[in-house]
Design a protein around this motif. Structure first.
Motif, PDB file in Angstrom:
ATOM      1  N   ILE A  11       0.834  -1.200   0.000  1.00  0.00           N
ATOM      2  CA  ILE A  11       0.000   0.000   0.000  1.00  0.00           C
ATOM      3  C   ILE A  11       0.870   1.251   0.000  1.00  0.00           C
ATOM      4  O   ILE A  11       1.920   1.313   0.643  1.00  0.00           O
ATOM      5  CB  ILE A  11      -0.962   0.001   1.208  1.00  0.00           C
ATOM      6  CG1 ILE A  11      -2.008   1.116   1.063  1.00  0.00           C
ATOM      7  CG2 ILE A  11      -0.202   0.132   2.517  1.00  0.00           C
ATOM      8  CD1 ILE A  11      -3.133   1.044   2.070  1.00  0.00           C
ATOM      9  N   ASP A  12       0.441   2.251  -0.770  1.00  0.00           N
ATOM     10  CA  ASP A  12       1.134   3.537  -0.821  1.00  0.00           C
ATOM     11  C   ASP A  12       0.123   4.607  -1.207  1.00  0.00           C
ATOM     12  O   ASP A  12      -0.462   4.550  -2.285  1.00  0.00           O
ATOM     13  CB  ASP A  12       2.284   3.512  -1.831  1.00  0.00           C
ATOM     14  CG  ASP A  12       3.191   4.728  -1.686  1.00  0.00           C
ATOM     15  OD1 ASP A  12       2.725   5.838  -2.009  1.00  0.00           O
ATOM     16  OD2 ASP A  12       4.340   4.568  -1.257  1.00  0.00           O
ATOM     17  N   VAL A  13      -0.081   5.580  -0.330  1.00  0.00           N
ATOM     18  CA  VAL A  13      -1.063   6.642  -0.587  1.00  0.00           C
ATOM     19  C   VAL A  13      -0.392   7.989  -0.786  1.00  0.00           C
ATOM     20  O   VAL A  13      -1.062   9.026  -0.793  1.00  0.00           O
ATOM     21  CB  VAL A  13      -2.089   6.726   0.571  1.00  0.00           C
ATOM     22  CG1 VAL A  13      -2.780   5.393   0.785  1.00  0.00           C
ATOM     23  CG2 VAL A  13      -1.429   7.200   1.863  1.00  0.00           C
ATOM     24  N   ASN A  14       0.920   8.023  -0.969  1.00  0.00           N
ATOM     25  CA  ASN A  14       1.670   9.274  -0.906  1.00  0.00           C
ATOM     26  C   ASN A  14       1.536  10.179  -2.124  1.00  0.00           C
ATOM     27  O   ASN A  14       2.056  11.295  -2.107  1.00  0.00           O
ATOM     28  CB  ASN A  14       3.145   8.994  -0.650  1.00  0.00           C
ATOM     29  CG  ASN A  14       3.428   8.743   0.823  1.00  0.00           C
ATOM     30  OD1 ASN A  14       2.821   9.357   1.690  1.00  0.00           O
ATOM     31  ND2 ASN A  14       4.323   7.808   1.100  1.00  0.00           N
ATOM     32  N   ASP A  15       0.875   9.757  -3.187  1.00  0.00           N
ATOM     33  CA  ASP A  15       0.675  10.671  -4.302  1.00  0.00           C
ATOM     34  C   ASP A  15      -0.310  11.777  -3.941  1.00  0.00           C
ATOM     35  O   ASP A  15      -0.163  12.915  -4.397  1.00  0.00           O
ATOM     36  CB  ASP A  15       0.191   9.898  -5.530  1.00  0.00           C
ATOM     37  CG  ASP A  15       1.299   9.075  -6.144  1.00  0.00           C
ATOM     38  OD1 ASP A  15       2.060   9.621  -6.948  1.00  0.00           O
ATOM     39  OD2 ASP A  15       1.429   7.891  -5.784  1.00  0.00           O
ATOM     40  N   MET A  16      -1.338  11.442  -3.140  1.00  0.00           N
ATOM     41  CA  MET A  16      -2.244  12.485  -2.657  1.00  0.00           C
ATOM     42  C   MET A  16      -2.416  12.440  -1.142  1.00  0.00           C
ATOM     43  O   MET A  16      -2.930  13.386  -0.557  1.00  0.00           O
ATOM     44  CB  MET A  16      -3.610  12.397  -3.328  1.00  0.00           C
ATOM     45  CG  MET A  16      -4.393  13.707  -3.226  1.00  0.00           C
ATOM     46  SD  MET A  16      -6.088  13.668  -3.849  1.00  0.00           S
ATOM     47  CE  MET A  16      -5.813  13.282  -5.552  1.00  0.00           C
ATOM     48  N   GLY A  17      -1.982  11.368  -0.508  1.00  0.00           N
ATOM     49  CA  GLY A  17      -2.102  11.246   0.938  1.00  0.00           C
ATOM     50  C   GLY A  17      -0.750  11.313   1.612  1.00  0.00           C
ATOM     51  O   GLY A  17       0.230  11.803   1.051  1.00  0.00           O
ATOM     52  N   PHE A  18      -0.704  10.810   2.834  1.00  0.00           N
ATOM     53  CA  PHE A  18       0.556  10.825   3.587  1.00  0.00           C
ATOM     54  C   PHE A  18       0.661   9.546   4.397  1.00  0.00           C
ATOM     55  O   PHE A  18      -0.251   9.171   5.134  1.00  0.00           O
ATOM     56  CB  PHE A  18       0.613  12.026   4.531  1.00  0.00           C
ATOM     57  CG  PHE A  18       1.927  12.168   5.252  1.00  0.00           C
ATOM     58  CD1 PHE A  18       2.955  12.893   4.684  1.00  0.00           C
ATOM     59  CD2 PHE A  18       2.139  11.562   6.494  1.00  0.00           C
ATOM     60  CE1 PHE A  18       4.181  13.024   5.334  1.00  0.00           C
ATOM     61  CE2 PHE A  18       3.357  11.683   7.143  1.00  0.00           C
ATOM     62  CZ  PHE A  18       4.381  12.414   6.558  1.00  0.00           C
ATOM     63  N   MET A  19       1.788   8.857   4.247  1.00  0.00           N
ATOM     64  CA  MET A  19       2.099   7.702   5.085  1.00  0.00           C
ATOM     65  C   MET A  19       3.606   7.507   5.104  1.00  0.00           C
ATOM     66  O   MET A  19       4.294   7.795   4.130  1.00  0.00           O
ATOM     67  CB  MET A  19       1.405   6.425   4.590  1.00  0.00           C
ATOM     68  CG  MET A  19       1.820   5.959   3.206  1.00  0.00           C
ATOM     69  SD  MET A  19       1.018   4.405   2.713  1.00  0.00           S
ATOM     70  CE  MET A  19       1.868   3.266   3.796  1.00  0.00           C
ATOM     71  N   GLN A  20       4.121   7.048   6.222  1.00  0.00           N
ATOM     72  CA  GLN A  20       5.558   6.839   6.363  1.00  0.00           C
ATOM     73  C   GLN A  20       5.935   5.365   6.392  1.00  0.00           C
ATOM     74  O   GLN A  20       7.080   5.032   6.120  1.00  0.00           O
ATOM     75  CB  GLN A  20       6.068   7.520   7.639  1.00  0.00           C
ATOM     76  CG  GLN A  20       6.023   9.035   7.577  1.00  0.00           C
ATOM     77  CD  GLN A  20       6.652   9.680   8.801  1.00  0.00           C
ATOM     78  OE1 GLN A  20       6.500   9.200   9.915  1.00  0.00           O
ATOM     79  NE2 GLN A  20       7.361  10.780   8.600  1.00  0.00           N
ATOM     80  N   ARG A  21       5.015   4.489   6.726  1.00  0.00           N
ATOM     81  CA  ARG A  21       5.342   3.077   6.844  1.00  0.00           C
ATOM     82  C   ARG A  21       4.234   2.213   6.287  1.00  0.00           C
ATOM     83  O   ARG A  21       3.072   2.598   6.266  1.00  0.00           O
ATOM     84  CB  ARG A  21       5.584   2.713   8.322  1.00  0.00           C
ATOM     85  CG  ARG A  21       6.854   3.315   8.893  1.00  0.00           C
ATOM     86  CD  ARG A  21       6.947   3.074  10.388  1.00  0.00           C
ATOM     87  NE  ARG A  21       8.216   3.543  10.930  1.00  0.00           N
ATOM     88  CZ  ARG A  21       8.468   4.788  11.287  1.00  0.00           C
ATOM     89  NH1 ARG A  21       7.527   5.705  11.136  1.00  0.00           N
ATOM     90  NH2 ARG A  21       9.641   5.135  11.762  1.00  0.00           N
ATOM     91  N   SER A  22       4.613   1.032   5.838  1.00  0.00           N
ATOM     92  CA  SER A  22       3.659  -0.012   5.463  1.00  0.00           C
ATOM     93  C   SER A  22       4.186  -1.320   6.040  1.00  0.00           C
ATOM     94  O   SER A  22       5.099  -1.320   6.869  1.00  0.00           O
ATOM     95  CB  SER A  22       3.508  -0.074   3.941  1.00  0.00           C
ATOM     96  OG  SER A  22       4.719  -0.484   3.335  1.00  0.00           O
ATOM     97  N   ASP A  23       3.607  -2.445   5.598  1.00  0.00           N
ATOM     98  CA  ASP A  23       4.059  -3.757   6.065  1.00  0.00           C
ATOM     99  C   ASP A  23       4.040  -3.821   7.589  1.00  0.00           C
ATOM    100  O   ASP A  23       5.047  -4.123   8.247  1.00  0.00           O
ATOM    101  CB  ASP A  23       5.461  -4.064   5.519  1.00  0.00           C
ATOM    102  CG  ASP A  23       5.913  -5.483   5.851  1.00  0.00           C
ATOM    103  OD1 ASP A  23       5.034  -6.333   6.111  1.00  0.00           O
ATOM    104  OD2 ASP A  23       7.132  -5.721   5.857  1.00  0.00           O
ATOM    105  N   ALA A  24       2.899  -3.531   8.183  1.00  0.00           N
ATOM    106  CA  ALA A  24       2.798  -3.549   9.639  1.00  0.00           C
ATOM    107  C   ALA A  24       1.352  -3.744  10.055  1.00  0.00           C
ATOM    108  O   ALA A  24       0.429  -3.354   9.338  1.00  0.00           O
ATOM    109  CB  ALA A  24       3.333  -2.240  10.233  1.00  0.00           C
ATOM    110  N   PHE A  25       1.167  -4.375  11.210  1.00  0.00           N
ATOM    111  CA  PHE A  25      -0.128  -4.350  11.866  1.00  0.00           C
ATOM    112  C   PHE A  25       0.095  -4.140  13.357  1.00  0.00           C
ATOM    113  O   PHE A  25       1.159  -4.459  13.900  1.00  0.00           O
ATOM    114  CB  PHE A  25      -0.970  -5.592  11.566  1.00  0.00           C
ATOM    115  CG  PHE A  25      -0.375  -6.896  12.008  1.00  0.00           C
ATOM    116  CD1 PHE A  25      -0.708  -7.458  13.232  1.00  0.00           C
ATOM    117  CD2 PHE A  25       0.491  -7.594  11.173  1.00  0.00           C
ATOM    118  CE1 PHE A  25      -0.175  -8.677  13.630  1.00  0.00           C
ATOM    119  CE2 PHE A  25       1.025  -8.818  11.557  1.00  0.00           C
ATOM    120  CZ  PHE A  25       0.701  -9.362  12.803  1.00  0.00           C
TER     121      PHE A  25
END
Length: 874
Positions: free
Chosen positions: A544-558
């Protein structure tokens, strides 16, 4: 075993605090208004208009705080009238000691001193409140409530108010045009109504319609305004054209045709607002300019991730809550929509040869944007935003020959947010979709995705009068582009598929698409009694990657989180109120590998002398850091204890002092971090407010990435212990000549030094014995080359290599001076002076005096700007 026992203990703790508490019964109040048939009141702050005699006074306010359900210290009464175009409110704030009425002048939305306010729920949906505040000094403020409690002070309607003072206290007279409210076309209206008063010297808030402090929600507990009949919703068209001129003065660069030291600029554009229907409003902007917006604070980011900065541009700030779709719970910056993507700095910077100069655009120009928002009578909340940004080019001069190179393609940003209220607002379902499409025409920009789509569905259920809730969200992303762009995403800090210890994903350099999903579930108690508690769990798939219009620093986690608050509202002994909180969390990756485990306890108390103190302690167990080696194996960082304390003095006084301090202590009792700061605010007269906030912190990092060394097929990761000294000073001056004419100044000197030592080779990354992860180079293995300012490593068993001295210091100064004059409601003039200074030095030694002297010697860049806007209403 530790994690399982820890979770079991916290589940038992959560279950143990599910208690019942006695409730105060509150009866809904009603106010019956009348229509003006003759001349409406003149808004002058005086209650002498004969039309006010058409209705009766209503009073009997009740304390909300500090003494819930008690009689207020001073009485308050009000009247409400209406005609075909406006709602009129008259509020009399009685005061037995008028000389003590606090009249502090601030800019719009200042909320300083004594104030009164009226809240209108014209949708009558028990969720949306339009709030209009006026202070005893005549300063207006406005706040929009959504979702029965969320507040948005960026909402800026056009309305009218005046105040006056007499021997009985003070009076506020208000006119709210119906164009600024949203309501259905019907014969008989019933609206939600609340009237509020803040008595500053007692820090006392009283309400006309009493709302228990432990009540879930806010607008749903308001009283009712009745008697409004046969009015039609107003479909206003509002246009605000602007013109702007600027002058930029900076250092002249010899040989550069661009950096001549002087640059003139001008711009013009149009903002507008159109009432499309009774429920929906279209806001638009053409060629906007945000030169009056305060600069971002200085920082140095040594992490692999980008920094998050607040949105400050008016078009994107106002009403932005409708586009909010947080992915990891409220209060977290990870979101499907981050408006600063629109108009950001260009992604690409040209490669320059010797004797080449570049004129680089600072930001991507927004050609135009619109947002359609509102709420329909049948419970649909709608938000649609469309923005187009310009293709940006850098102009390059090469020995007198000019050429242009694209640095950002034309890009279209679109998002839509929908929510539907069901079952009297106790059930909410909704969704959001974003689409980013770039029109890439040159090969060197193919590292950017052609298109990126994200979306999500959300559900929320309340029960027992909204005391309890359950919510769930699911979301996705799908990105398409050249294989270069998708490979870059796979190897970006959010994923680092190339990590040697990344066993459940690998880099595929042929992919042209990347997709991922995520979700969150949450349940808890948000009202009723003294306890609040909840549980949430979220997950972000690797892709998952939302950084084109959103913001996130990490994935691969729960992750899972348990939290609880215990609040004592009623004053007792020396306390006005107390709040205790507890929070516990755990993280894993999608292979099931442990990443982090921690807990935090804290408490806040306000005393009867209006002082406040906040103390807390956080415990972090060993942290698996997957990003520090920039694609290398994960490192394990030590466990730590982090205590903190914040103390603030009486905020009623003219002189206010606050101080804060925090530490981070490692598992071997080593000091990892210390911070101290304080703030002094002084208001010598009602019109002038001064504040100064210095801070100083030191970070001691056991291991920080320095460089990745590639020798044939062998990869070595070089780290060093790092000591960082950070010093800053925030200075703010606010002087209000009138409620509509003000001067504001903000300045911030910033000094940062980073000193590396004890350089090491990573030899056993992931070893839970922290020190065994590294081989520290001995004096025989590493030497310093003072001529080249570099280090040479020769450990005999590996090929020798050389790396530059990573020590550095940064010193900056940023400031904004803004004169703002709202010469008529909705029309504004700005005079702005911004200054920036920035320098650096190849040394990590922290010397405040030396760096400050260097900062003074730096040539400043000054920007002078004049901007006029004029509101046209049709």
């Amino acid at each position: 075993m530790l994690t399982k026992k820890y979770l079991a203990l916290n589940l038992l703790f959560l279950l143990s605090i599910i208690l019942f508490s006695q409730e105060n019964k509150v009866i809904e109040r009603n106010y019956n208004t009348s229509k003006i048939t003759a001349n409406p009141p003149l808004i002058d702050g005086l209650p002498d208009d004969i039309s006010w005699e058409l209705v009766d006074w209503s009073g009997d306010f009740v304390q909300y705080s500090p003494f819930e359900f008690k009689q207020p210290s001073q009485k308050t009464s009000f009247k409400v009238l209406y005609d075909d175009n406006s709602l009129y409110v008259l509020i009399r704030a009685f005061d037995t000691d008028p000389d003590k009425i606090e009249k502090r002048l601030t800019r719009h939305d200042g909320f300083a001193g004594d104030w009164v306010a009226v809240g209108i729920d014209s949708y009558n949906d028990d969720k949306t409140g339009f709030n209009f505040y006026i202070t005893a000094a005549g300063v207006k403020a406005d706040v929009l409530n959504s979702n029965d409690g969320n507040t948005d002070d960026t909402w800026d309607p056009v309305w009218y108010a005046k105040v006056s003072e007499d021997e009985l206290g003070w009076i506020a007279e208000i006119r709210i045009p119906f164009t600024q409210l949203r309501f259905a076309k019907t014969e008989n209206h019933k609206w939600g109504l609340e009237v509020m008063r803040q008595l500053f010297r007692e820090q006392e808030l009283s309400l006309w319609q009493m709302i228990p402090r432990d009540a879930p929600g806010w607008v749903s507990h308001w009283g009712s305004l009745k008697g409004i009949t046969n009015i039609n919703p107003k479909k206003e068209i509002e246009l605000v054209p602007y013109v702007m001129g600027s002058l930029k003065k900076g250092e002249k660069v010899e040989g550069s045709p661009f950096a001549t030291g002087t640059k003139w600029g001008y711009n013009a554009g149009l903002d507008g607002k159109i009432a499309v229907t009774n429920d929906l409003t279209l806001n638009f902007t053409i060629n906007p300019d945000f030169g009056q917006v305060e600069a971002d604070p200085s920082e140095v980011n040594l992490s692999a991730f980008e920094s998050y900065f607040e949105e400050k541009r008016p078009f994107f700030v106002e009403g932005n809550n409708i586009f909010d779709f947080p992915l990891l719970g409220e209060g977290n910056s990870t979101n499907l929509f981050y408006s600063r993507r629109i108009g950001r700095r260009p992604h690409y910077y040209p490669d320059l040869y010797d004797n080449e100069y570049v004129d680089m655009p600072e930001f991507t120009r927004i050609l135009g944007a619109f947002k359609l928002s509102g709420k329909t009578r049948n419970g649909w909340s709608i938000g649609i935003m469309e923005s187009i940004t310009n293709r940006e080019v850098a102009q390059i001069d090469s020995l007198g020959y000019d050429k242009n190179q694209g640095v950002e393609p034309t890009t279209n940003f679109f998002n839509i947010r929908l929510q539907k209220d069901i079952n009297d607002g106790n059930t909410i379902v909704g969704g959001m979709i974003t689409a980013t499409n770039r029109f890439i025409k040159t090969d060197h920009l193919k590292f950017l995705p052609n298109s990126a789509y994200t979306g999500g569905l959300d559900f929320k259920q309340y029960w027992k009068n909204k005391k309890y809730y359950f919510s769930a969200k699911g979301y996705f992303s799908h990105i398409s582009g050249d294989s270069t762009a998708i490979t870059d995403l796979q190897t970006a800090p959010q994923r680092y598929y190339q990590r040697p210890d990344m066993k459940h994903r690998t880099v595929d350099s042929l992919l042209t698409q990347l997709s991922g999903t995520g979700g969150i579930i949450e349940t808890g108690k948000q009202g009723g009694g003294n306890w609040r508690y909840g549980f949430l769990a979220w997950w972000l798939a690797p892709g998952i990657d939302v950084n084109d219009m959103g913001f996130m620093q990490r994935s691969d986690a729960f992750s899972q989180t348990i939290w609880a608050n215990y609040i004592i509202y009623k004053p007792f002994s020396v306390f006005r109120n107390i709040n205790f909180s507890f929070r516990q969390w755990s993280w894993w990756d999608f292979s099931g590998r442990y990443l982090n485990l921690g807990a935090r306890i804290s408490g806040y108390a306000q005393f009867t002398n209006y002082w406040g103190v906040n103390i807390g302690l956080m415990r972090n167990y060993k942290d698996v850091n997957r990003s520090e080696l920039r694609g290398g194996p994960s490192l394990v960082f030590p466990d730590s204890w982090s205590p903190w304390i914040n103390i603030g003095t009486n905020s009623i006084k003219k002189l206010i002092f606050s101080a804060n301090g925090s530490l981070n202590i490692g598992g071997q009792n080593e000091l990892l971090y210390k911070n101290i700061g304080f703030s002094i605010t002084y208001q010598p007269i009602n019109a002038l407010k001064l504040s100064i906030s210095p801070s100083y912190e030191v970070n001691y990092d056991i291991a920080r990435w320095v460089e990745t060394i590639q020798n044939n097929e062998d990869t070595r990761y070089l780290v060093g212990s790092l000591t960082r000294h950070i010093s800053s000073l925030d200075i703010r001056i606010s002087y209000s000549l009138t409620p509509d004419l003000s001067l504001q100044y903000w300045g911030q000197p910033f000094i940062y030094s980073a000193n590396y030592e004890h350089f090491s080779d990573v030899v056993d990354a992931g070893n839970m014995d922290i020190k065994e992860q590294y081989h520290v180079f001995t004096d025989d293995e590493i030497s310093y080359d003072g001529i080249n300012d570099s280090y040479v490593v020769d450990d005999k068993n590996q090929p020798s290599f050389e790396f530059d001295n990573p020590d550095f210091s940064v010193f900056e100064f940023r400031s904004n001076f803004v004169l703002r004059w709202e010469y008529i409601p909705g029309s504004t003039a700005y005079i702005v002076w911004s200054q920036g200074r920035a320098g650096d030095a190849p040394t990590g030694n922290f010397s405040f005096n030396e760096h400050l002297s260097n900062l003074i010697d730096v040539n400043p860049t000054n920007i002078f700007l004049i901007k006029f806007s004029y509101r046209i209403s049709m």
